[in-house]
Design an enzyme around this catalytic site. Structure first.
Site, PDB file in Angstrom:
ATOM      1  N   GLU A 116      80.550  22.991  83.137  1.00  0.00           N
ATOM      2  CA  GLU A 116      79.800  24.254  83.061  1.00  0.00           C
ATOM      3  C   GLU A 116      80.127  25.047  81.798  1.00  0.00           C
ATOM      4  O   GLU A 116      79.260  25.714  81.231  1.00  0.00           O
ATOM      5  CB  GLU A 116      80.122  25.103  84.303  1.00  0.00           C
ATOM      6  CG  GLU A 116      79.300  26.361  84.460  1.00  0.00           C
ATOM      7  CD  GLU A 116      77.804  26.060  84.575  1.00  0.00           C
ATOM      8  OE1 GLU A 116      77.392  25.550  85.623  1.00  0.00           O
ATOM      9  OE2 GLU A 116      77.057  26.352  83.620  1.00  0.00           O
ATOM     10  N   ILE A 123      77.704  31.681  81.010  1.00  0.00           N
ATOM     11  CA  ILE A 123      76.373  31.650  81.652  1.00  0.00           C
ATOM     12  C   ILE A 123      76.277  30.365  82.481  1.00  0.00           C
ATOM     13  O   ILE A 123      76.464  29.275  81.937  1.00  0.00           O
ATOM     14  CB  ILE A 123      75.233  31.649  80.602  1.00  0.00           C
ATOM     15  CG1 ILE A 123      75.379  32.819  79.634  1.00  0.00           C
ATOM     16  CG2 ILE A 123      73.871  31.679  81.290  1.00  0.00           C
ATOM     17  CD1 ILE A 123      74.411  32.762  78.447  1.00  0.00           C
ATOM     18  N   GLU A 177      84.695  31.576  63.271  1.00  0.00           N
ATOM     19  CA  GLU A 177      85.938  30.856  62.976  1.00  0.00           C
ATOM     20  C   GLU A 177      86.256  30.984  61.482  1.00  0.00           C
ATOM     21  O   GLU A 177      85.340  31.146  60.673  1.00  0.00           O
ATOM     22  CB  GLU A 177      85.746  29.358  63.257  1.00  0.00           C
ATOM     23  CG  GLU A 177      85.286  29.016  64.642  1.00  0.00           C
ATOM     24  CD  GLU A 177      86.434  28.904  65.623  1.00  0.00           C
ATOM     25  OE1 GLU A 177      87.602  28.813  65.181  1.00  0.00           O
ATOM     26  OE2 GLU A 177      86.156  28.930  66.828  1.00  0.00           O
ATOM     27  N   ASP A 188      77.103  22.999  66.377  1.00  0.00           N
ATOM     28  CA  ASP A 188      77.552  23.392  67.728  1.00  0.00           C
ATOM     29  C   ASP A 188      76.337  23.562  68.650  1.00  0.00           C
ATOM     30  O   ASP A 188      76.343  23.108  69.801  1.00  0.00           O
ATOM     31  CB  ASP A 188      78.352  24.704  67.621  1.00  0.00           C
ATOM     32  CG  ASP A 188      78.737  25.270  68.975  1.00  0.00           C
ATOM     33  OD1 ASP A 188      79.645  24.713  69.614  1.00  0.00           O
ATOM     34  OD2 ASP A 188      78.105  26.260  69.405  1.00  0.00           O
ATOM     35  N   LYS A 192      75.208  21.369  72.146  1.00  0.00           N
ATOM     36  CA  LYS A 192      74.812  21.982  73.426  1.00  0.00           C
ATOM     37  C   LYS A 192      73.395  21.549  73.810  1.00  0.00           C
ATOM     38  O   LYS A 192      73.100  21.316  74.985  1.00  0.00           O
ATOM     39  CB  LYS A 192      74.917  23.506  73.312  1.00  0.00           C
ATOM     40  CG  LYS A 192      76.370  23.961  73.148  1.00  0.00           C
ATOM     41  CD  LYS A 192      76.468  25.407  72.701  1.00  0.00           C
ATOM     42  CE  LYS A 192      77.932  25.834  72.541  1.00  0.00           C
ATOM     43  NZ  LYS A 192      78.087  27.101  71.837  1.00  0.00           N
TER      44      LYS A 192
HETATM   45  N1  HSE Z   1      81.588  28.909  68.401  1.00  0.00           N
HETATM   46  C1  HSE Z   1      80.630  28.986  69.466  1.00  0.00           C
HETATM   47  C2  HSE Z   1      79.717  30.174  69.261  1.00  0.00           C
HETATM   48  C3  HSE Z   1      81.235  29.061  70.832  1.00  0.00           C
HETATM   49  O1  HSE Z   1      79.833  30.871  68.258  1.00  0.00           O
HETATM   50  O2  HSE Z   1      78.873  30.401  70.098  1.00  0.00           O
HETATM   51  C4  HSE Z   1      81.809  27.764  71.279  1.00  0.00           C
HETATM   52  O3  HSE Z   1      80.818  26.788  71.374  1.00  0.00           O
END
Ligand code: HSE
Length: 422
Positions: A116, A123, A177, A188, A192
């Site tokens: 999850e 969420i 980051e 990223d 997802k």
């Molecule tokens: N670094 C990601 C973001 C969160 O900025 O949404 C982790 O996946």
């Protein structure tokens, strides 16, 4: 994230014991640098550096993998499943790349894998797609699933600053980051999206199959022109099903400024899903951060613990269908994807320039919906903004390759896809 999970385990120990009818016990933590912490009840005997031995221990029921990255996470998860544990992870990069292998292993060993926390942080979108929306056929998924990018675009839009300044502000406030590449280049969000596609449409795909563009090329001028045309710019992860083929793409997208997704600001995430029978629903909240993400991890732990206590067979349908029915997704080539486009050319303000651009677009089957040309002022070149009607991406690419050769037009026209029928 691990710290958040320990905090919740300590803070909500009584609540969880009531929910389960028995206590949840933190058996051990594998971490190379963790020190004992009395406030969190992390004693020296709970800490180990030897994660491989830990996941094989027969007295442990649930292994929670929060290392991130491909290794050693992949080996540890496979070992945990093979030695009788259920697994919880938030590792989207790993699941996007090796999900096929890991979900297969979970099904083969009849163990659960909860993930999850891997999309949308706190969420509950994984459970929503797998369970709450299971009665419907999903048509499209649109996600603002990267808080870093959403925060940067919000800052650029509100303060009219360049990308670099907005990124620096996000880094200063801890949202971005120190090395932001994975986020700002869209990877990223692509990880997802792989998981969202599998849950929404039942097909597996890897990040390489997702057309991925980040937000580094977006300028404050584009945001201003978009606003003048009635749009906001968001980094969207988009998946659609079209006659068995899946569109899977991550890129800056113009959406109507009054759409619900356009109102999702700062580091927030939202996933907007269009179901055939249900119509549209949206799920909004914090997509990152220690505590929001820890709630998602805890939800998986509690669900698995409930199943174990009830003696129910472990959930082996992590993706909402038997693994033997999960296929590789057939991904539509980007050239075939049909969109409307925003185009920005920097052109000499001379007679015939607009005509030359329009004629190339026309020859390539692209119809212009509207044009804005800015005043000449003191500049040598002026921005020419066009919005096109729908056209396959292949036509746009071909037209741009010809327009780039025009002497009176700057070498790098900007284009942003528009999602009109969200
Ligand atoms: N670094 C990601 C973001 C969160 O900025 O949404 C982790 O996946």
């Amino acid at each position: 994230m691990g710290g958040g999970v320990v905090k919740l385990l300590r803070r909500n120990a009584g609540v969880y014991a009531r929910k389960l009818g028995r206590p949840l016990e933190l058996a051990a933590i594998a971490d190379r640098s963790l020190q004992p912490d009395r406030a969190l009840g992390i004693t020296a005997n709970l800490i180990t550096r030897d994660s491989a031995t830990l996941v094989g221990r027969p007295d442990i029921d649930i292994v929670v993998e929060l290392f991130g990255g491909h290794q050693p996470a992949r080996s540890l998860i496979l070992k945990a499943l093979a030695t009788g544990k259920d697994v919880v992870t938030g590792n989207k990069a790993l699941l996007a790349e090796y999900g096929g292998e890991i979900f297969q292993a979970a099904a083969r060993h009849a163990h659960a894998i909860g993930f999850e926390a891997s999309v949308g942080g706190g969420i509950p979108i994984i459970r929503t797609l797998r369970q709450a929306l299971a009665g419907d056929r999903q048509r499209a998924v649109y996600g603002i699933v990267n808080g870093t990018c959403n925060s940067i675009l919000t800052t650029m839009s509100e303060r009219a600053v360049e990308f670099k300044a907005a990124l620096a502000a996000a880094q200063k406030s801890g949202i971005a980051e120190p090395d932001p590449t994975l986020d700002i280049e869209g990877h990223d969000a692509a990880h997802k999206l792989c998981l969202l596609v599998t849950l929404a449409f039942g097909g597996l795909l890897t990040p390489r199959q997702v057309h991925t563009e980040g937000i580094t090329r977006i300028t404050p001028d584009d945001i201003t022109y978009a606003r003048q045309l009635g749009y906001s710019i968001k980094l969207l992860a988009i998946a659609k099903e079209d006659g068995g083929a899946i569109e899977a793409r991550v890129h800056p997208t113009m959406i109507a400024a009054d759409h619900l997704l356009a109102g999702v600001g700062g580091a927030f995430n939202a996933i907007y899903i269009h179901g055939e029978a249900l119509g549209s629903t949206m799920y909004w909240g914090l997509g990152a951060g220690q505590m929001p993400t820890a709630t998602a991890v805890m939800a998986d732990i509690l669900e698995i613990a409930r199943d174990r206590i009830a003696g129910a067979p472990a959930r082996s349908q992590a993706l909402g269908l038997p693994m033997e029915h999960v296929r590789r997704a057939h991904v539509k080539p980007m050239d075939d994807v049909v969109c409307e486009y925003y185009l920005r050319f920097m052109a000499r303000d001379r007679p015939g320039v607009l005509g030359a651009i329009a004629s190339i677009l026309g020859r390539n089957g692209i119809s212009i919906a509207s044009v804005i040309q800015k005043d000449r002022g003191a500049e040598k070149t002026v921005p020419v903004i066009m919005r096109t009607h729908e056209t396959p991406e292949r036509n746009l690419k071909r037209a741009l390759s010809y327009i780039r050769r025009l002497k009176m037009v700057g070498a790098n026209p900007a284009f942003i896809r528009i999602e009109e029928n969200l």
